[in-house]
Design a protein around this motif. Structure first.
Motif, PDB file in Angstrom:
ATOM      1  N   GLU A 121      16.145  35.106   8.097  1.00 22.42           N
ATOM      2  CA  GLU A 121      15.022  34.543   8.860  1.00 22.42           C
ATOM      3  C   GLU A 121      14.629  33.140   8.395  1.00 22.42           C
ATOM      4  OE1 GLU A 121      13.584  35.790  11.615  1.00 22.42           O
ATOM      5  OE2 GLU A 121      15.100  37.364  11.521  1.00 22.42           O
ATOM      6  N   TRP A 136      20.321  32.663  18.220  1.00 24.34           N
ATOM      7  CA  TRP A 136      19.478  31.997  17.220  1.00 24.34           C
ATOM      8  C   TRP A 136      20.234  31.813  15.907  1.00 24.34           C
ATOM      9  CZ3 TRP A 136      17.565  33.130  12.380  1.00 24.34           C
ATOM     10  CH2 TRP A 136      16.565  32.269  11.906  1.00 24.34           C
ATOM     11  N   ALA A 155      17.416  40.938  23.827  1.00 30.39           N
ATOM     12  CA  ALA A 155      16.862  40.649  22.493  1.00 30.39           C
ATOM     13  C   ALA A 155      17.980  40.489  21.456  1.00 30.39           C
ATOM     14  CB  ALA A 155      15.900  41.753  22.070  1.00 30.39           C
ATOM     15  N   SER A 156      18.973  41.369  21.485  1.00 26.95           N
ATOM     16  CA  SER A 156      20.054  41.270  20.492  1.00 26.95           C
ATOM     17  C   SER A 156      20.905  40.024  20.735  1.00 26.95           C
ATOM     18  CB  SER A 156      20.924  42.530  20.482  1.00 26.95           C
ATOM     19  OG  SER A 156      21.691  42.636  21.671  1.00 26.95           O
ATOM     20  N   LEU A 157      21.127  39.693  21.991  1.00 30.19           N
ATOM     21  CA  LEU A 157      21.882  38.473  22.302  1.00 30.19           C
ATOM     22  C   LEU A 157      21.089  37.226  21.915  1.00 30.19           C
ATOM     23  CD1 LEU A 157      23.458  39.457  25.732  1.00 30.19           C
ATOM     24  CD2 LEU A 157      24.630  39.223  23.539  1.00 30.19           C
ATOM     25  N   SER A 158      19.791  37.244  22.140  1.00 27.48           N
ATOM     26  CA  SER A 158      18.946  36.111  21.738  1.00 27.48           C
ATOM     27  C   SER A 158      18.996  35.922  20.233  1.00 27.48           C
ATOM     28  CB  SER A 158      17.499  36.338  22.178  1.00 27.48           C
ATOM     29  OG  SER A 158      17.404  36.300  23.576  1.00 27.48           O
ATOM     30  N   LYS A 159      18.950  37.006  19.489  1.00 27.03           N
ATOM     31  CA  LYS A 159      19.007  36.931  18.026  1.00 27.03           C
ATOM     32  C   LYS A 159      20.350  36.352  17.584  1.00 27.03           C
ATOM     33  CE  LYS A 159      17.957  37.829  13.727  1.00 27.03           C
ATOM     34  NZ  LYS A 159      17.056  37.004  12.966  1.00 27.03           N
ATOM     35  N   ARG A 160      21.436  36.787  18.193  1.00 28.03           N
ATOM     36  CA  ARG A 160      22.764  36.276  17.836  1.00 28.03           C
ATOM     37  C   ARG A 160      22.867  34.776  18.136  1.00 28.03           C
ATOM     38  NH1 ARG A 160      26.864  40.412  20.526  1.00 28.03           N
ATOM     39  NH2 ARG A 160      28.360  38.886  19.770  1.00 28.03           N
ATOM     40  N   THR A 199      27.303  49.783  21.141  1.00 34.74           N
ATOM     41  CA  THR A 199      26.153  49.810  22.033  1.00 34.74           C
ATOM     42  C   THR A 199      26.139  48.564  22.905  1.00 34.74           C
ATOM     43  OG1 THR A 199      24.794  48.809  20.338  1.00 34.74           O
ATOM     44  CG2 THR A 199      24.724  51.209  20.481  1.00 34.74           C
ATOM     45  N   LYS A 200      25.579  48.747  24.066  1.00 29.88           N
ATOM     46  CA  LYS A 200      25.487  47.635  25.011  1.00 29.88           C
ATOM     47  C   LYS A 200      24.471  46.616  24.497  1.00 29.88           C
ATOM     48  CE  LYS A 200      24.662  46.722  29.857  1.00 29.88           C
ATOM     49  NZ  LYS A 200      24.246  47.272  31.130  1.00 29.88           N
ATOM     50  N   PRO A 201      24.865  45.327  24.464  1.00 29.78           N
ATOM     51  CA  PRO A 201      23.936  44.303  23.984  1.00 29.78           C
ATOM     52  C   PRO A 201      22.709  44.205  24.887  1.00 29.78           C
ATOM     53  CG  PRO A 201      26.116  43.356  24.438  1.00 29.78           C
ATOM     54  CD  PRO A 201      26.147  44.781  24.868  1.00 29.78           C
ATOM     55  N   THR A 202      21.582  43.947  24.259  1.00 27.46           N
ATOM     56  CA  THR A 202      20.345  43.737  25.001  1.00 27.46           C
ATOM     57  C   THR A 202      20.043  42.245  24.990  1.00 27.46           C
ATOM     58  OG1 THR A 202      18.972  43.932  23.045  1.00 27.46           O
ATOM     59  CG2 THR A 202      19.472  45.983  24.242  1.00 27.46           C
TER      60      THR A 202
END
Length: 174
Positions: A105, A14, A7-12, A2-5
């Motif tokens: 987390e 972090w 939000a997903s890139l920000s999480k990675r 799936t194409k990164p969003t």
């Protein structure tokens, strides 16, 4: 895939930043252990632990040699032995390798292989290796050690001190 969003890139990002901070906490711990000496201010080292931390030697050799300590006060008392005169170490160097860090987390789990070179006050020297398994907790913006386990892989006496005060071999000038 799936194409990164965003939000997903920000999480990675972090997670990568938190891994770096966990690594930094562990590096600070080892650097401080390398300079434990008479009169060392243990509060600096204890700042790396949670209030309910556990420091534990595990396995046949280290469970007997080190034991286990629960809470900062007990861990401080264990480390105090290394800061009373005469100094326990003349030289102490810890090297970490084979790192693995998993961040959630508010918690992280890390493992390392440790190689330690030490020369003691009594003149003996030793090469030791251990597997470290360490749990961390995020307190505010800082990662702290919650459960530190060291498991001996090998310990070997060395016949001479690690640092011998002799001239280093260098190429001759022509």
């Amino acid at each position: 895939m799936t194409k990164p969003t965003v939000a997903s890139l920000s999480k990675r990002i972090w997670v990568l930043e938190q891994e770096k901070e966990v690594r930094r906490c562990m590096q600070r711990y080892m650097a401080l252990c390398d300079v434990l000496d008479t009169g060392f201010d243990l509060s600096v080292l204890m700042d790396l632990f949670t209030a309910d931390a556990v420091w534990q030697g595990v396995g046949k050799r280290y469970a007997k040699t080190f034991g286990a300590y629960e809470g900062k006060e007990a861990i401080t008392k264990m480390f105090e032995k290394y800061t009373l005169p005469p100094a326990h170490f003349v030289l102490n160097s810890h090297y970490l390798t084979n790192e693995s860090i998993d961040v959630a987390e508010q918690t992280a789990e890390g493992s390392w292989l440790l190689l330690q070179t030490a020369t003691f006050q009594d003149g003996r020297s030793q090469l030791s290796s251990a597997r470290l398994t360490v749990s961390f907790a995020l307190e505010g913006e800082h990662w702290k050690i919650q459960h530190f386990q060291t498991h001996s892989l090998f310990n070997r006496p060395v016949d001479t001190p690690w640092d011998v005060d002799k001239e280093l071999p260098t190429p001759k000038q022509s």
